[in-house]
Design an enzyme around this catalytic site. Structure first.
Site, PDB file in Angstrom:
ATOM      1  N   HIS A  82       0.835  -1.218   0.000  1.00  0.00           N
ATOM      2  CA  HIS A  82       0.000   0.000   0.000  1.00  0.00           C
ATOM      3  C   HIS A  82       0.870   1.269   0.000  1.00  0.00           C
ATOM      4  O   HIS A  82       0.814   2.077   0.936  1.00  0.00           O
ATOM      5  CB  HIS A  82      -0.894  -0.045   1.234  1.00  0.00           C
ATOM      6  CG  HIS A  82      -2.127   0.812   1.154  1.00  0.00           C
ATOM      7  ND1 HIS A  82      -2.094   2.175   1.042  1.00  0.00           N
ATOM      8  CD2 HIS A  82      -3.437   0.479   1.189  1.00  0.00           C
ATOM      9  CE1 HIS A  82      -3.324   2.652   1.009  1.00  0.00           C
ATOM     10  NE2 HIS A  82      -4.152   1.649   1.088  1.00  0.00           N
ATOM     11  N   GLU A 121      -0.514   1.196  -5.594  1.00  0.00           N
ATOM     12  CA  GLU A 121      -0.429   0.013  -4.738  1.00  0.00           C
ATOM     13  C   GLU A 121      -0.422  -1.279  -5.557  1.00  0.00           C
ATOM     14  O   GLU A 121      -1.485  -1.757  -5.969  1.00  0.00           O
ATOM     15  CB  GLU A 121      -1.596   0.008  -3.756  1.00  0.00           C
ATOM     16  CG  GLU A 121      -1.840   1.332  -3.051  1.00  0.00           C
ATOM     17  CD  GLU A 121      -3.206   1.407  -2.409  1.00  0.00           C
ATOM     18  OE1 GLU A 121      -3.787   0.340  -2.105  1.00  0.00           O
ATOM     19  OE2 GLU A 121      -3.709   2.530  -2.213  1.00  0.00           O
TER      20      GLU A 121
HETATM   21  O1  TA6 Z   1      -6.096   1.153  -1.008  1.00  0.00           O
HETATM   22  C1  TA6 Z   1      -7.198   2.025  -1.052  1.00  0.00           C
HETATM   23  C2  TA6 Z   1      -8.049   1.791   0.174  1.00  0.00           C
HETATM   24  O2  TA6 Z   1      -8.624   0.518   0.165  1.00  0.00           O
HETATM   25  C3  TA6 Z   1      -9.093   2.893   0.229  1.00  0.00           C
HETATM   26  O3  TA6 Z   1     -10.374   2.415  -0.051  1.00  0.00           O
HETATM   27  C4  TA6 Z   1      -8.970   3.411   1.656  1.00  0.00           C
HETATM   28  O4  TA6 Z   1      -9.798   2.658   2.507  1.00  0.00           O
HETATM   29  C5  TA6 Z   1      -7.462   3.169   1.888  1.00  0.00           C
HETATM   30  O5  TA6 Z   1      -7.243   1.898   1.347  1.00  0.00           O
HETATM   31  C6  TA6 Z   1      -7.014   3.320   3.304  1.00  0.00           C
HETATM   32  O6  TA6 Z   1      -7.512   2.266   4.063  1.00  0.00           O
HETATM   33  P1  TA6 Z   1      -7.198   2.296   5.653  1.00  0.00           P
HETATM   34  O7  TA6 Z   1      -7.774   1.052   6.191  1.00  0.00           O
HETATM   35  O8  TA6 Z   1      -5.689   2.368   5.785  1.00  0.00           O
HETATM   36  O9  TA6 Z   1      -7.820   3.564   6.163  1.00  0.00           O
END
Ligand code: TA6
Length: 330
Positions: free
Chosen positions: A197, A305
């Site tokens: 991520h 990501e």
């Molecule tokens: O990777 C994108 C995502 O899935 C978004 O939908 C948002 O939820 C982000 O990840 C951050 O997620 P988190 O659980 O770290 O707040």
């Protein structure tokens, strides 16, 4: 006096090339290359917090975005850097064994073990996160491990499988690669998803575009996971909340380029991570993300990501899977 049999001068052993400095202090691992580039990793989630350039007089250039509100005491996932998402991406479907896990799974909130520097060559990562290059250059490889035994017991109870993760962070001049090996150490097969991520730092999101996704199908989370197709030409630009899972036809072989102001800034190569999530919360969403600070920080970040998240990978007992990314400065 000329002494007989005077020992010949010791052959000057060739000096070793300058080596990286690696320190483990508390729950932080820091590595600094002879070039001055550095990486900082928190044992919680084996989260890369920082990837900086050489110190050239001023403040070294930071290449990753880390929220000023990021919680770094291990009590929650880190907002920024490179969280490791495993064994589920997003909210788990109710019919999967991961259904009781929190969003993005258990790896990013578990305390990983620092296994040390590795110099062994690994064929398995001959791709995006090639470790052999670092073994031969003045780079450094840092290995981290997490297993069912060492994972957060409360989370482990929610997903009772004997997994083992080996996460390798390879820092070289001008590039950072991270690879994850998932192994099934138990006697029951399990399905998983995995994603890196990455929060890239940018100067002005309105000047940023992503190349390499033209024509790619994607799921648009902002519109209820509506299935769409990216325009056949041009860049993905970010002008509002963007939350997309791209599935490029070329899979992991498709290189990505993040441009800013029309100039290439980051290259992203993937190995066995066929999907790409592109996320920027934009102004309104950041207001609802408590640890996202400053609230206008969305202007300086873009998540690109690499992952294997559009479907599930099944690991039979004894099997292993590897996925990797390599981010280069352009
Ligand atoms: O990777 C994108 C995502 O899935 C978004 O939908 C948002 O939820 C982000 O990840 C951050 O997620 P988190 O659980 O770290 O707040």
């Amino acid at each position: 006096m000329d002494r007989r049999n005077k020992p010949s001068a010791l052959a000057a052993t060739p000096a070793l090339p300058p080596q990286a400095r690696v320190d483990l202090v508390g729950d932080r691992v820091t590595a600094v290359l002879p070039s001055g580039e550095s990486v900082d990793i928190l044992l919680t989630g084996a989260t890369v917090l920082s990837w900086k350039g050489a110190v050239n007089g001023g403040e070294p250039a930071e290449r990753l975005w880390l929220s000023e509100g990021a919680v770094l005491d291990g009590s929650k996932a880190v907002r920024g850097g490179i969280p490791v998402v495993f064994p589920v991406f997003g909210q788990s479907p109710a019919d999967k064994a991961t259904s009781k896990l929190p969003q993005h799974g258990l790896a990013r909130t578990s305390r990983w073990e620092f296994l040390g520097k590795s110099t062994s060559e690994s064929e398995a990562t001959a791709g995006a996160g090639s470790s052999s290059a670092a073994a031969s250059s003045n780079g450094v490889q840092l290995d981290f491990g997490l297993s069912a035994a060492s994972a957060d017991p409360a989370l482990k109870a929610l997903w009772p499988y004997d997994f083992a993760l080996l996460y390798r962070v390879t820092l070289e001049p001008g590039s950072l690669a991270t690879s994850v090996v998932v192994t099934n150490e138990g006697d029951k097969a399990f399905d998983f998803q995995v994603l890196l991520h990455t929060y890239l730092r940018v100067d002005d999101i309105t000047k940023v575009g992503v190349d390499g996704l033209a024509g790619a199908p994607y799921s648009d989370k902002v519109e209820g996971f509506k299935q769409k197709v990216q325009a056949a030409t041009g860049l993905v630009d970010i002008t509002s909340e963007t939350d997309r899972v791209y599935v490029p036809a070329q899979g992991a072989a498709q290189p990505l380029t993040v441009l800013e102001g029309g100039a290439p800034r980051y290259g992203v190569k993937r190995d066995n991570l066929s999907d790409v999530v592109v996320w920027n919360p934009w102004a309104d969403k950041t207001k609802s993300i408590g640890d996202f600070a400053p609230k206008d920080g969305y202007k300086n970040m873009l998540c690109v990501e690499p992952g294997s998240v559009s479907s599930w990978t099944t690991l039979e007992p004894g099997e292993a899977y590897e996925g990797a990314q390599a981010i280069t400065l352009l």
